[in-house]
Design a protein around this motif. Structure first.
Motif, PDB file in Angstrom:
ATOM      1  N   ALA A  17      88.071 139.058 -18.987  1.00  0.00           N
ATOM      2  CA  ALA A  17      86.637 139.146 -18.711  1.00  0.00           C
ATOM      3  C   ALA A  17      86.438 138.852 -17.230  1.00  0.00           C
ATOM      4  CB  ALA A  17      85.841 138.156 -19.563  1.00  0.00           C
ATOM      5  N   SER A  18      85.434 139.465 -16.639  1.00  0.00           N
ATOM      6  CA  SER A  18      85.187 139.251 -15.205  1.00  0.00           C
ATOM      7  C   SER A  18      83.940 138.407 -15.008  1.00  0.00           C
ATOM      8  CB  SER A  18      85.013 140.589 -14.479  1.00  0.00           C
ATOM      9  OG  SER A  18      83.814 141.223 -14.869  1.00  0.00           O
ATOM     10  N   VAL A  19      83.969 137.633 -13.932  1.00  0.00           N
ATOM     11  CA  VAL A  19      82.844 136.778 -13.548  1.00  0.00           C
ATOM     12  C   VAL A  19      82.450 137.134 -12.125  1.00  0.00           C
ATOM     13  CG1 VAL A  19      82.080 134.402 -13.145  1.00  0.00           C
ATOM     14  CG2 VAL A  19      83.617 134.913 -15.058  1.00  0.00           C
ATOM     15  N   TRP A  20      81.178 137.281 -11.910  1.00  0.00           N
ATOM     16  CA  TRP A  20      80.674 137.569 -10.556  1.00  0.00           C
ATOM     17  C   TRP A  20      79.562 136.586 -10.244  1.00  0.00           C
ATOM     18  CZ3 TRP A  20      83.445 139.954  -7.338  1.00  0.00           C
ATOM     19  CH2 TRP A  20      82.929 140.450  -6.141  1.00  0.00           C
ATOM     20  N   VAL A  21      79.660 135.917  -9.103  1.00  0.00           N
ATOM     21  CA  VAL A  21      78.728 134.862  -8.722  1.00  0.00           C
ATOM     22  C   VAL A  21      78.063 135.242  -7.410  1.00  0.00           C
ATOM     23  CG1 VAL A  21      78.497 132.408  -8.143  1.00  0.00           C
ATOM     24  CG2 VAL A  21      80.180 133.132  -9.858  1.00  0.00           C
ATOM     25  N   TYR A  22      76.737 135.132  -7.356  1.00  0.00           N
ATOM     26  CA  TYR A  22      76.034 135.443  -6.110  1.00  0.00           C
ATOM     27  C   TYR A  22      74.807 134.550  -5.975  1.00  0.00           C
ATOM     28  CZ  TYR A  22      73.899 138.686  -9.531  1.00  0.00           C
ATOM     29  OH  TYR A  22      73.340 139.246 -10.654  1.00  0.00           O
ATOM     30  N   PRO A  23      74.427 134.195  -4.729  1.00  0.00           N
ATOM     31  CA  PRO A  23      73.389 133.181  -4.515  1.00  0.00           C
ATOM     32  C   PRO A  23      71.978 133.726  -4.658  1.00  0.00           C
ATOM     33  CG  PRO A  23      74.171 133.984  -2.412  1.00  0.00           C
ATOM     34  CD  PRO A  23      75.011 134.665  -3.459  1.00  0.00           C
ATOM     35  N   VAL A  24      71.088 132.866  -5.118  1.00  0.00           N
ATOM     36  CA  VAL A  24      69.667 133.183  -5.084  1.00  0.00           C
ATOM     37  C   VAL A  24      69.223 133.202  -3.627  1.00  0.00           C
ATOM     38  CG1 VAL A  24      67.356 132.363  -5.695  1.00  0.00           C
ATOM     39  CG2 VAL A  24      69.233 132.196  -7.352  1.00  0.00           C
ATOM     40  N   VAL A  25      68.507 134.233  -3.249  1.00  0.00           N
ATOM     41  CA  VAL A  25      68.050 134.380  -1.860  1.00  0.00           C
ATOM     42  C   VAL A  25      66.710 133.685  -1.707  1.00  0.00           C
ATOM     43  CG1 VAL A  25      67.411 136.014  -0.065  1.00  0.00           C
ATOM     44  CG2 VAL A  25      69.275 136.559  -1.635  1.00  0.00           C
TER      45      VAL A  25
END
Length: 375
Positions: free
Chosen positions: A216-224
């Motif tokens: 399974a893949s996980v992608w993390v990105y910040p709230v702008v």
């Protein structure tokens, strides 16, 4: 000086050297002098936004520099106290100085973690997106286990956890899900979790009880936040609406309230179905898209951008960042840092701080990260 204390002193000196190197000491000292001079200029507050930015940077550098200087001075003072106490046969002085050095060891460890979380968006809230790999039900169940792990981690860290999108599997688990973690340094801590996660276990869905490998893949990105400008034109995206559904395929409502936005130039897709209102879901999806585009820009500034991008190209062999083995033995191993745990259930219950700290240290200090067992 006793061997134990000599070892602690050596570790502290090495840690301080790494902190200095990461801060780019000479350049930072010169920059702080410049900012201190600028802060004395009466015209500074003619531009309040620029003044606030300058004062924030000044505070950051001053805190880092004075902290390192205090560590160095404290270490030197207590080394001299030990030498003096040993020379005069004063065991009490030696013991007090040794205890002070042990306290400095804890102080430098805490300062290292703070240093690891000094990136541009590290303090922001974060989105965590999970997708199952090939393999049907088995991989979808694994994706749901990861979703639970990150939600538990967020709860352990006293963060607010919100479910934004949940796409159930046909029989069990999830095809995809997106959560929002709200808390201090949420993105800074979670950003190292992006990549492919591999599970090895006896499948509960296999009547012959065979061992299966799932991905399974996980992608993390910040709230702008409002201080970060990311412009996206409506002509650059495709917006689709669809009917939101919950676990087991039950309709959350009977209108097309869920929203999916596709950024045509990059292929980035975000979706939200957490609200009954299409308007609210659309607004959240736009925020998610801006965050993804901003995260793409951050990646370009990192030395390992190419490797990180490759880790998302294929949810399968050769791209995983961590392996979770439940049978024939129990082991969770991070393939980037070598950090291991023999308590996978605790890891799956959200106990991933040891992996996060080691991966952050490797990003900042390169090969100077110590490999340890997180149990």
């Amino acid at each position: 000086m006793r061997a134990e204390i000599e070892s602690i002193v050596s570790d502290i000196k090495q840690a301080v050297s790494l902190l200095r190197r990461h801060l780019d000491w000479d350049q930072s000292v010169r920059e702080l002098d410049r900012l201190n001079a600028a802060a004395e200029d009466p015209s500074l507050w003619n531009d309040p936004a620029e003044a606030q930015r300058l004062m924030k940077e000044r505070q950051r550098l001053e805190t880092a520099i004075t902290g390192i200087r205090a560590l160095e001075q404290g270490l030197q003072d207590n080394i001299e106290l030990i030498a003096m106490g040993e020379e005069e046969g004063d065991a009490e002085v030696v013991t007090e100085a040794e205890n002070a050095i042990r306290a400095l060891e804890k102080d430098v460890a805490e300062r290292q973690i703070e240093t690891l979380l000094s990136g541009e968006a590290d303090a922001n809230d974060t989105y965590v997106e999970i997708h199952s790999g090939a393999g049907g039900t088995e991989s979808q169940d694994w994706a749901s286990m990861l979703l639970r792990m990150y939600m538990r981690w967020g709860e352990r860290a006293k963060m607010k956890v919100e479910m934004l999108e949940h796409n159930s599997g046909e029989e069990a688990g999830i095809k995809s899900a997106t959560i929002l973690l709200k808390g201090h340094n949420a993105y800074g801590k979670m950003k190292v979790e992006s990549g492919v996660h591999r599970l090895v276990r006896i499948s509960p869905y296999d009547s012959q009880a065979r061992r299966h490998t799932s991905f399974a893949s996980v992608w993390v990105y910040p709230v702008v936040d409002d201080s970060i400008e990311v412009d996206v034109n409506e002509g650059d995206v495709r917006i689709d609406t669809y009917r939101a559904s919950g676990a087991g395929g039950q309709h959350v409502n009977t209108t097309d309230s869920a929203v999916r936005i596709t950024h045509l130039a990059t292929g980035i897709v975000v979706q939200c179905q957490s609200e009954r209102s299409q308007h609210k879901n659309r607004a959240t999806a736009w925020n998610m898209l801006r965050a993804r585009l901003y995260e793409e820009e951050l990646k370009k500034r990192e030395e390992k951008a190419n490797a990180e991008a490759a880790s998302k190209t294929d949810i399968g062999w050769g791209h995983q960042i961590r392996s979770y083995v439940l049978q024939p033995y129990q082991m969770v191993k991070d393939l980037r840092t070598g950090v291991e745990s023999t308590a996978p259930q605790d890891v799956l219950d959200g106990g991933i701080d040891g992996f996060i700290e080691a991966a952050l240290a490797q990003r900042v200090f390169g090969g100077d990260v110590e490999v340890t067992d997180v149990d």
